[in-house]
Design a protein around this motif. Structure first.
Motif, PDB file in Angstrom:
ATOM      1  N   ARG A 143       5.238  -6.925   1.569  1.00  0.00           N
ATOM      2  CA  ARG A 143       6.084  -6.934   0.370  1.00  0.00           C
ATOM      3  C   ARG A 143       5.340  -7.460  -0.851  1.00  0.00           C
ATOM      4  N   GLU A 144       4.427  -8.415  -0.646  1.00  0.00           N
ATOM      5  CA  GLU A 144       3.759  -9.041  -1.784  1.00  0.00           C
ATOM      6  C   GLU A 144       2.296  -8.632  -1.928  1.00  0.00           C
ATOM      7  N   ALA A 145       1.847  -7.687  -1.100  1.00  0.00           N
ATOM      8  CA  ALA A 145       0.438  -7.263  -1.161  1.00  0.00           C
ATOM      9  C   ALA A 145       0.156  -6.556  -2.484  1.00  0.00           C
ATOM     10  N   ASP A 146      -1.017  -6.853  -3.060  1.00  0.00           N
ATOM     11  CA  ASP A 146      -1.368  -6.210  -4.331  1.00  0.00           C
ATOM     12  C   ASP A 146      -2.231  -4.971  -4.149  1.00  0.00           C
ATOM     13  N   VAL A 147      -2.903  -4.861  -2.990  1.00  0.00           N
ATOM     14  CA  VAL A 147      -3.682  -3.662  -2.674  1.00  0.00           C
ATOM     15  C   VAL A 147      -3.429  -3.305  -1.211  1.00  0.00           C
ATOM     16  N   ILE A 148      -3.102  -2.039  -0.965  1.00  0.00           N
ATOM     17  CA  ILE A 148      -2.864  -1.558   0.387  1.00  0.00           C
ATOM     18  C   ILE A 148      -3.966  -0.580   0.763  1.00  0.00           C
ATOM     19  N   LEU A 149      -4.773  -0.946   1.749  1.00  0.00           N
ATOM     20  CA  LEU A 149      -5.788  -0.039   2.287  1.00  0.00           C
ATOM     21  C   LEU A 149      -5.187   0.658   3.501  1.00  0.00           C
ATOM     22  N   VAL A 150      -4.992   1.945   3.402  1.00  0.00           N
ATOM     23  CA  VAL A 150      -4.363   2.734   4.454  1.00  0.00           C
ATOM     24  C   VAL A 150      -5.457   3.486   5.205  1.00  0.00           C
ATOM     25  N   VAL A 151      -5.524   3.306   6.515  1.00  0.00           N
ATOM     26  CA  VAL A 151      -6.576   3.950   7.309  1.00  0.00           C
ATOM     27  C   VAL A 151      -5.941   4.826   8.380  1.00  0.00           C
ATOM     28  N   GLY A 152      -6.110   6.139   8.244  1.00  0.00           N
ATOM     29  CA  GLY A 152      -5.701   7.060   9.292  1.00  0.00           C
ATOM     30  C   GLY A 152      -4.220   7.145   9.542  1.00  0.00           C
ATOM     31  N   THR A 153      -3.414   7.098   8.479  1.00  0.00           N
ATOM     32  CA  THR A 153      -1.967   7.260   8.646  1.00  0.00           C
ATOM     33  C   THR A 153      -1.416   8.063   7.480  1.00  0.00           C
ATOM     34  N   ARG A 154      -0.312   8.772   7.723  1.00  0.00           N
ATOM     35  CA  ARG A 154       0.298   9.594   6.681  1.00  0.00           C
ATOM     36  C   ARG A 154       1.442   8.883   5.973  1.00  0.00           C
ATOM     37  N   LEU A 155       1.660   7.605   6.290  1.00  0.00           N
ATOM     38  CA  LEU A 155       2.663   6.793   5.603  1.00  0.00           C
ATOM     39  C   LEU A 155       4.048   7.446   5.634  1.00  0.00           C
ATOM     40  N   SER A 156       4.619   7.507   6.823  1.00  0.00           N
ATOM     41  CA  SER A 156       5.974   8.030   6.966  1.00  0.00           C
ATOM     42  C   SER A 156       6.980   7.036   6.402  1.00  0.00           C
ATOM     43  N   ASP A 157       8.257   7.453   6.350  1.00  0.00           N
ATOM     44  CA  ASP A 157       9.266   6.571   5.762  1.00  0.00           C
ATOM     45  C   ASP A 157       9.507   5.322   6.596  1.00  0.00           C
ATOM     46  N   PHE A 158       9.199   5.365   7.894  1.00  0.00           N
ATOM     47  CA  PHE A 158       9.347   4.154   8.701  1.00  0.00           C
ATOM     48  C   PHE A 158       8.272   3.136   8.336  1.00  0.00           C
ATOM     49  N   THR A 159       7.089   3.590   7.972  1.00  0.00           N
ATOM     50  CA  THR A 159       6.017   2.671   7.581  1.00  0.00           C
ATOM     51  C   THR A 159       6.263   2.096   6.192  1.00  0.00           C
ATOM     52  N   THR A 160       6.736   2.917   5.270  1.00  0.00           N
ATOM     53  CA  THR A 160       6.957   2.450   3.891  1.00  0.00           C
ATOM     54  C   THR A 160       8.349   1.879   3.684  1.00  0.00           C
ATOM     55  N   ALA A 161       9.170   1.838   4.760  1.00  0.00           N
ATOM     56  CA  ALA A 161      10.572   1.422   4.630  1.00  0.00           C
ATOM     57  C   ALA A 161      11.247   2.233   3.535  1.00  0.00           C
ATOM     58  N   SER A 162      11.059   3.553   3.640  1.00  0.00           N
ATOM     59  CA  SER A 162      11.632   4.481   2.648  1.00  0.00           C
ATOM     60  C   SER A 162      11.238   4.084   1.229  1.00  0.00           C
ATOM     61  N   LYS A 163       9.974   3.680   1.104  1.00  0.00           N
ATOM     62  CA  LYS A 163       9.363   3.302  -0.179  1.00  0.00           C
ATOM     63  C   LYS A 163       9.973   2.041  -0.802  1.00  0.00           C
ATOM     64  N   THR A 164      10.423   1.131   0.074  1.00  0.00           N
ATOM     65  CA  THR A 164      10.880  -0.179  -0.416  1.00  0.00           C
ATOM     66  C   THR A 164      10.004  -1.315   0.114  1.00  0.00           C
TER      67      THR A 164
END
Length: 618
Positions: free
Chosen positions: A295-316
Motif C-alpha cells: 500500500r505504501e510502496a513508492d516503486v513496484i518492480l514486477v517480475v514475470g506476472t501480468r498483474l491480475s485484479d487479484f494481485t492489484t486488489a482491483s487497482k486499489t
C-alpha cells in the motif's frame, strides 16, 4: 522416390511431434512427451491408427475426460518450466468442444499445449457428418472455430501438404516463452487419412533453441535510476520467475538490495518463505505483511506476472502518491501494463543485470526493520489462524497440517474455489516446486487432472491435490487415469456441501443464501436437507485407497499412511465451517445498484466508497 516418405497426414503429424526437441542453456530435451486422446469417428482411423502404428517414443495415454486431459497436459508443462508438454487429440463434436475450457486455461496461463481435434470432412461429401454444426452462412465453419479466441495459433489443415507449414508455425508459438499458449490444429477426418509424399528431412530431429533475451540497456539504466531513488520499493514475483528458472537470481537480488519480495499465486516459492525479504502472498489473497508494504510502496518492480485484479486488489492495492512501476517480462504486452518502465526480456538475465546496476544500493535500515516487524507480526497471525480453538478442523488448519507433513520433494496442487484464497496466504513455501496453483483461469476441475500432469512431469515427487467437493464433482475422473498409469496421487477432499466460496461471497455482498449449497429441493427453493454423497466409496470405485480425517491428528496420520501407499489415495475431510479467512485487500465485485434487500443496499454504499480507492496508474 528419393528423399520422400509417403505417409498419411496423421502419420506425418505423429512422426513430426516425436522429432521435436527444445534447448535452453545448452540442455536439449524432448518437447512432446506423449499424446492424450479419447477416440471417436473423427480421429480413430486417422490419428488413432497413426499412433497405434508408430514405432517411436511417443506414448499414448487414455484420459477419461477431454477437458481433464488438457489440464493434465498444461500442468505437465508448468512443472517442466514450459520446456515440455503433451498433445491432446479428440473426435469431432463434443469431444472437441470439451477441450475449449482447457485451451483457455492454457492460453491465459501462458502454458504450451497442442490440441488436435477431429473436424468435419474437407471434401464435404457426407455433409452433414455426425456431430456437425451446420451454418447457413458458411460450409467451412465447424465447432472447432470455438478454439480461435482461446488459442495463440489456430489452423485448419485442408490438405496434407499444408502441414509442412502449419506444424513448424505451431512449434514456433509453443516454444516461444513470449507467445506460448494453446495451439489448435483442426484435422478434417478425411484429410487425416490422405497420403502425401513428404520430404524425409521433415521428420528429422529438430532442436528449437529457447533464447534468454536480454533487456534493452537504456531501459535497464532507467529502471536502476528509479530504484536507486526509491525509499520503499517492493518486488512482486510471478510465475515468470519459475519459467525462467530465475529463483536464485531473485534471491541474489533480494540479498544485495534488501528489497522485499511478495508473490502471486503462480510466483509462490520464487523466494522461500523463510527468507528475510519474503513477505508472502500479495493482493486480495495476500498476507497482512505484503499488503501493508504494498500500500505504501513508492516503486513496484514486477517480475514475470501480468498483474491480475487479484494481485492489484482491483487497482486499489498501491496507494502511494506517484507510485512507479517497473515490469520485467518476456512478453512486451505484460511489461507495458500500469504505465511501467518495460524491461522486455528474460527474468534471470534481467534480475542479474539489475543487481549489477544497483551495486552499492540498499533500502534504508528503517525500512528493513519495518519489513522484519511485518514478517514477525504475520507469523503470529498465521499461527492463530491455523489452529482451531475448539478442535474442529477448519480449512486453514488443513492447509497448515499438509504444509507441515509434506516435506521436501512434495507438491500441492489446487485451483478454484475458497482453497486458493486461504492457501495463498498460509502456505510456507520451502522450495520452488512445492506449490502449484492454477489461478489465472481459476478453473474448477483442474485439481486432480493437474496433479496427474505434475506427477507425470516429476514422478519422483509426492503430489497432493487439494480439492473441494464442488470441484471433485465436476471433474474427478482422472483419478482413475492415475491408477491406470501408476502415477500415484494423494487427493485431499474437503467436503463443505456446496460451492461455499461463492456462497460466502454472496452473503458477504449482502445477498441471502441462494443456489450455492448442495441441498434437496423444498417447495420452490433448494433449502432442504444437505445431499449425502459418499466420496469415499466413489474414490474406492476408481481404484483409490481411502482415509477419513476429522481432526488435525487424524489428518497427520492419514497423510503419513498415504505416503507409504504406492498407489493413488484419497483423504476425505468433512468440514463444518465454510467461512474463508478475512482479506486485507478489496476485490471489485459489483453490488446491485437497486435492490429490495436492505443488506444489499448497505453493501452497495460500501462498494461505492471502496471504488474511490481505485487508481489509474500511468
Amino acid at each position: 522416390m528419393a528423399g520422400k516418405v509417403r505417409v498419411t497426414l496423421a502419420q506425418a503429424i505423429v512422426r513430426y511431434l516425436d522429432a521435436q526437441r527444445v534447448s535452453r542453456d545448452g540442455q536439449v530435451q524432448r518437447f512432446f512427451h506423449g499424446v492424450f486422446g479419447i477416440f471417436g469417428h473423427g480421429n480413430l482411423t486417422g490419428l488413432g491408427q497413426a499412433l497405434e502404428e508408430h514405432e517411436g517414443a511417443l506414448p499414448f495415454l487414455q484420459p477419461k475426460n477431454e477437458q481433464g486431459m488438457v489440464h493434465a497436459a498444461i500442468a505437465f508443462a508448468k512443472a517442466r518450466r514450459r520446456l515440455g508438454t503433451f498433445a491432446c487429440t479428440s473426435s469431432v463434436g463434443p469431444g472437441a468442444t470439451n477441450m475449449v475450457t482447457g485451451a483457455a486455461t492454457a492460453t491465459i496461463n501462458r502454458l504450451p499445449v497442442l490440441l488436435l481435434p477431429g473436424d468435419i470432412f474437407a471434401n464435404r461429401a457426407p455433409q452433414p457428418v455426425l456431430q456437425q454444426l451446420e451454418s447457413p452462412h458458411s460450409m467451412d465453419m465447424s465447432v472447432n472455430d470455438c478454439f480461435r479466441p482461446v488459442s495463440r495459433y489456430w489452423d485448419r489443415i485442408q490438405r496434407p501438404e499444408q502441414s509442412l507449414y502449419a506444424l513448424p508455425e505451431a512449434m514456433r508459438v509453443l516454444a516461444d516463452p513470449a507467445e506460448t499458449g494453446a495451439v489448435t490444429l483442426c484435422l478434417p477426418q478425411d484429410v487425416q487419412a490422405e497420403a502425401f509424399d513428404f520430404p524425409a528431412h521433415f521428420f528429422e530431429e529438430r532442436i528449437h533453441v529457447i533464447e534468454r533475451r536480454p533487456c534493452a540497456r537504456e531501459r535497464l539504466e532507467e529502471a536502476a535510476a528509479i530504484l536507486r531513488r526509491a525509499k520503499r520499493p517492493l518486488c512482486i514475483a510471478g510465475g515468470g520467475v519459475h519459467y525462467a528458472e530465475a529463483e536464485e537470481a531473485l534471491r541474489r537480488f533480494a540479498d544485495a538490495t534488501g528489497i522485499p519480495v511478495a508473490v502471486t499465486q503462480a510466483g509462490m516459492g520464487a523466494l522461500p518463505d523463510a527468507h528475510r525479504a519474503c513477505l508472502g502472498a500479495v493482493g486480495v489473497t495476500g498476507t497482512s505483511a505484503a499488503n501493508r508494504i504494498a500500500r505504501e510502496a513508492d516503486v513496484i518492480l514486477v517480475v514475470g506476472t501480468r498483474l491480475s485484479d487479484f494481485t492489484t486488489a482491483s487497482k486499489t492495492q498501491f496507494q502511494a502518491e506517484g507510485v512507479r512501476f517497473i515490469a520485467l517480462n518476456v512478453n512486451a504486452f505484460d511489461a507495458a501494463k500500469h504505465g511501467a518502465v518495460p524491461l522486455v526480456g528474460d527474468a534471470r538475465l534481467g534480475l542479474d543485470e539489475l543487481t549489477r546496476a544497483l551495486e552499492g544500493y540498499r533500502v534504508p535500515p528503517t525500512y528493513e526493520a519495518e519489513i522484519a516487524a511485518s514478517r514477525e507480526e504475520w507469523a503470529r497471525t498465521r499461527d492463530e489462524l491455523t489452529r482451531s480453538p475448539d478442535g474442529r478442523l477448519t480449512q486453514a488448519e488443513v492447509i497448515r497440517v499438509i504444509n507441515d507433513e509434506a516435506g521436501p520433494g512434495a507438491t500441492i496442487v489446487h485451483a478454484a474455489g475458497g482453497i486458493p484464497g486461504d492457501i495463498h496466504k498460509l502456505w510456507r513455501a520451502k522450495e520452488p516446486d512445492d506449490y502449484h496453483s492454477e489461478y489465472g483461469y481459476s478453473c474448477m476441475g483442474y485439481e486432480i487432472a493437474g496433479a496427474l500432469g505434475v506427477k507425470l512431469a516429476r514422478p519422483e515427487r509426492e503430489v497432493y491435490a487439494l480439492v473441494g467437493d464442488g470441484s471433485y464433482l465436476m471433474l474427478s475422473q482422472e483419478l482413475l487415469t492415475s491408477v491406470q498409469e501408476g502415477a500415484k496421487l494423494t487427493v485431499v477432499l474437503l467436503d463443505n456441501h456446496g460451492y461455499q466460496c461463492i456462497h460466502n461471497l454472496q452473503r458477504g455482498s449482502g445477498g441471502r443464501s441462494f443456489g450455492n449449497e448442495f441441498r434437496a429441493r423444498r417447495g420452490g427453493r433448494l433449502e432442504g436437507e444437505v445431499l449425502a454423497v459418499d466420496y469415499v466409496k466413489n474414490a474406492e470405485s476408481l481404484g483409490a485407497r481411502t482415509f477419513t480425517a476429522t481432526t488435525a491428528g487424524e489428518l497427520s496420520r492419514a497423510l503419513r499412511e498415504a505416503r507409504a501407499v504406492p498407489s493413488s489415495c484419497l483423504i476425505y475431510v468433512p468440514l463444518e465451517s465454510s467461512a474463508g479467512l478475512p482479506s486485507t485487500s478489496w476485490w471489485d465485485v459489483p453490488i446491485s445498484e437497486v435492490s429490495t434487500v436492505p443488506s444489499v443496499r448497505e453493501k452497495r454504499a460500501a462498494y461505492e466508497a471502496a471504488r474511490k480507492k481505485q487508481r489509474f496508474h500511468y
